[in-house]
Design a protein around this motif. Structure first.
Motif, mmCIF file in Angstrom:
data_model
loop_
_atom_site.group_PDB
_atom_site.id
_atom_site.type_symbol
_atom_site.label_atom_id
_atom_site.label_comp_id
_atom_site.label_asym_id
_atom_site.label_seq_id
_atom_site.Cartn_x
_atom_site.Cartn_y
_atom_site.Cartn_z
ATOM 1 N N ASP A 407 0.811 -1.216 0.000
ATOM 2 C CA ASP A 407 0.000 0.000 0.000
ATOM 3 C C ASP A 407 0.845 1.267 0.000
ATOM 4 O O ASP A 407 0.334 2.357 0.263
ATOM 5 C CB ASP A 407 -0.938 0.004 1.210
ATOM 6 N N GLU A 408 2.142 1.150 -0.279
ATOM 7 C CA GLU A 408 3.000 2.334 -0.326
ATOM 8 C C GLU A 408 2.699 3.154 -1.578
ATOM 9 O O GLU A 408 2.409 2.607 -2.650
ATOM 10 C CB GLU A 408 4.485 1.936 -0.309
ATOM 11 N N THR A 409 2.819 4.462 -1.466
ATOM 12 C CA THR A 409 2.560 5.339 -2.601
ATOM 13 C C THR A 409 3.694 5.260 -3.618
ATOM 14 O O THR A 409 4.803 4.802 -3.314
ATOM 15 C CB THR A 409 2.418 6.794 -2.130
ATOM 16 N N LEU A 410 3.401 5.721 -4.825
ATOM 17 C CA LEU A 410 4.417 5.730 -5.883
ATOM 18 C C LEU A 410 5.612 6.592 -5.483
ATOM 19 O O LEU A 410 6.759 6.272 -5.803
ATOM 20 C CB LEU A 410 3.792 6.263 -7.179
ATOM 21 N N TRP A 411 5.352 7.681 -4.766
ATOM 22 C CA TRP A 411 6.425 8.567 -4.301
ATOM 23 C C TRP A 411 7.397 7.820 -3.381
ATOM 24 O O TRP A 411 8.605 7.933 -3.530
ATOM 25 C CB TRP A 411 5.815 9.764 -3.590
ATOM 26 N N ARG A 412 6.849 7.049 -2.447
ATOM 27 C CA ARG A 412 7.684 6.366 -1.463
ATOM 28 C C ARG A 412 8.457 5.193 -2.047
ATOM 29 O O ARG A 412 9.599 4.951 -1.664
ATOM 30 C CB ARG A 412 6.823 5.859 -0.296
ATOM 31 N N ARG A 413 7.827 4.448 -2.951
ATOM 32 C CA ARG A 413 8.472 3.216 -3.413
ATOM 33 C C ARG A 413 9.243 3.368 -4.717
ATOM 34 O O ARG A 413 10.080 2.519 -5.031
ATOM 35 C CB ARG A 413 7.444 2.100 -3.548
#
Length: 503
Positions: A407-413
């Protein structure tokens, strides 16, 4: 059912760090103590000005802070899924595979040991003015180093929260004095005018920029260690992110401010020559001129305690890396045992102390320069090793989330880790290109290539050891990177590298 082999599966109690002993402030104190604010301001900043001759150091700290903040986005996102005192070792194992993880572990042990023992080379110099004021003289540097070594060794065997309280007392006083020195410098600008030249890009992106950026990274070393204490934190999913981000912000603000006000007080056109002539003494000479002798005395005492606090922090970090490797049998099992009374990684702490003692005696017996050849050369090389680890871990974060984004955002991953990786490898390339400047040696000096070459060699040895484990001890190989779970249950050798950690 009770395991039949106590050699392979000792009790979970003996292989677990004491949980719930560190809150957010304690972890931040460990992190910032490794950063050693007064040591960096007095030593690293003046080295950057005086030896490398680049005046854009305040901007360099902000640039590096931005890169490390980007790196931290994916790093702390992964910390919510991987709780392991091995930090870089565990992350690289889960992201890039077990052989790469063991290579990272070998590099981490080499780097953090270099940073820790390197500090023994400067403790004597830091103690000289303090001892001269009290006793009218000072002993040989090695005597002071041995006293510090004994204190650090004893603290390393005590409860981690006791170490945290010691660091808290030392660090708060240290930061207060640095800020007072900064106000004194800012209130007495050279020529009566406050200059912002230190933040001009033209004064940073010049020959020697790579060396300055590595020195700036060296000032931040320790920010990543919040993860190392995750198993001992009260609420690791909250503690690790907050401690990591706050440490980057605090360190960046403190170092950028201090390096800038130093140049303001001396003058941007004079700071290079002044730092070259006065070195570590520059900040204390400025304090004497602006604040009086009492402020200088307090500053010199806290410079000494700053070095000591960094020793304590790096000792704890290094011992926990060795513990993580011992728990998973990558190192001998004895390193994975903790003290029943304190919960500290007893054998790993003692081993680190023994190594420090050998280094002190080696330099003392041979009469080698402890400041240049131990503190500066060895410590700076260790800082470069940590830079390599950060860059490798950034790649591992991308690979890990590519397989299990959840469920991590595109920004984080993806976005932040990719941007951080690109920036980190640019800094590494600049660092290697400017390594002679970084060490203060001639461009044709063998040390210019030998120092950075240590890490590819160490990494290759780590990969080779992982492959040996895979063929000869598949059960041990399967545990690599699993952390506390490796001591709680048998693991099948063919289990994938990104298996979920269970508590």
């Amino acid at each position: 059912m009770r395991p039949t082999s106590t050699v392979d599966r000792p009790s979970n109690v003996s292989e677990s760090l004491a949980r719930g002993r560190l809150g957010i402030p304690s972890v931040i104190f460990f992190v910032l103590s490794a950063a050693a604010p007064l040591t960096v301001v007095a030593g690293v900043v003046t080295t950057g000005y005086g030896v490398i001759g680049v005046t854009g150091i305040p901007l360099a700290f902000l640039v590096v802070a931005a890169v490390l903040a980007l790196f931290s986005v994916g790093y702390v996102a992964m910390s919510r899924r991987v709780e392991n005192a091995g930090a870089f070792y565990a992350y690289v194992s889960r992201g890039l595979g077990r052989p790469a993880g063991v290579a990272a572990a070998w590099v981490a042990l080499t780097s953090y040991n270099a940073l820790q023992v390197g500090l023994y080379g400067t403790i004597g110099v830091a103690a000289e003015p303090v001892l001269d004021r009290i006793f009218g003289g000072h002993p040989h540097w090695s005597i002071v180093a041995l006293v510090a070594w004994a204190l650090v060794g004893v603290l390393g065997l005590l409860r981690v929260d006791i170490n945290g309280r010691v660091l808290a007392a030392l660090l708060v006083a240290e930061i207060v004095v640095v800020l007072i020195f900064d106000l004194g410098q800012l209130g007495n600008p050279a020529g009566g005018e406050v200059s912002f030249a230190g933040f001009a890009p033209d004064n940073l992106f010049v020959p020697g920029v790579g060396a300055v950026l590595v020195l700036a990274v060296l000032g931040f070393v320790g920010f990543e260690s919040a993860v190392v204490f995750s198993e001992e934190s009260k609420d690791p999913k909250r503690t690790v992110p907050l401690a990591t981000y706050l440490s980057v912000v605090i360190v960046a603000a403190l170092y950028a401010l201090s390096s800038w006000t130093m140049a303001v007080a001396v003058g941007p056109d004079q700071i290079v020559s002044a730092a070259g002539e006065q070195s570590v003494g520059l900040i204390f000479n400025l304090a004497a001129a602006h604040l009086g002798d009492t402020a200088v005395t307090i500053g010199q005492v806290l410079f000494l305690t700053s070095v000591l606090a960094a020793m304590i922090s790096f000792h704890n970090t290094t011992a926990r890396y060795a513990f993580a490797l011992g728990r998973e049998r990558v190192l001998p099992a004895v390193f994975g045992r903790t003290s029943p009374r304190s919960g500290a990684p007893q054998a790993a702490s003692v081993a680190q102390s023994v190594f420090g003692l050998l280094v002190i005696l080696l330099y003392a017996v041979n009469g080698w320069d402890p400041v240049v050849k131990l503190f500066f050369w060895v410590g700076t090389t260790g800082g470069f090793g940590v830079l390599l680890l950060i860059a490798t871990t950034s790649v591992a974060v991308i690979a890990y989330f590519a397989r299990s984004g959840g469920d991590e955002t595109l920004w984080r991953r993806v976005i932040a880790p990719v941007l951080a990786t690109i920036a980190l490898f640019v800094i590494i390339w600049l660092a290697v290109s400017n390594f002679a400047n970084l060490l203060g040696v001639a461009p044709d000096s063998p040390l210019r290539w030998a120092a950075p070459a240590v890490f590819p060699v160490v990494a290759a040895l780590g990969v080779n050891w992982a492959l040996v484990l895979r063929s000869s001890r598949p059960d041990t190989y399967a545990r690599i990177g699993l952390g506390a779970a490796s001591a709680a249950a048998a693991v099948q050798a063919e289990e994938p590298a990104d298996a979920t950690v269970t508590r």
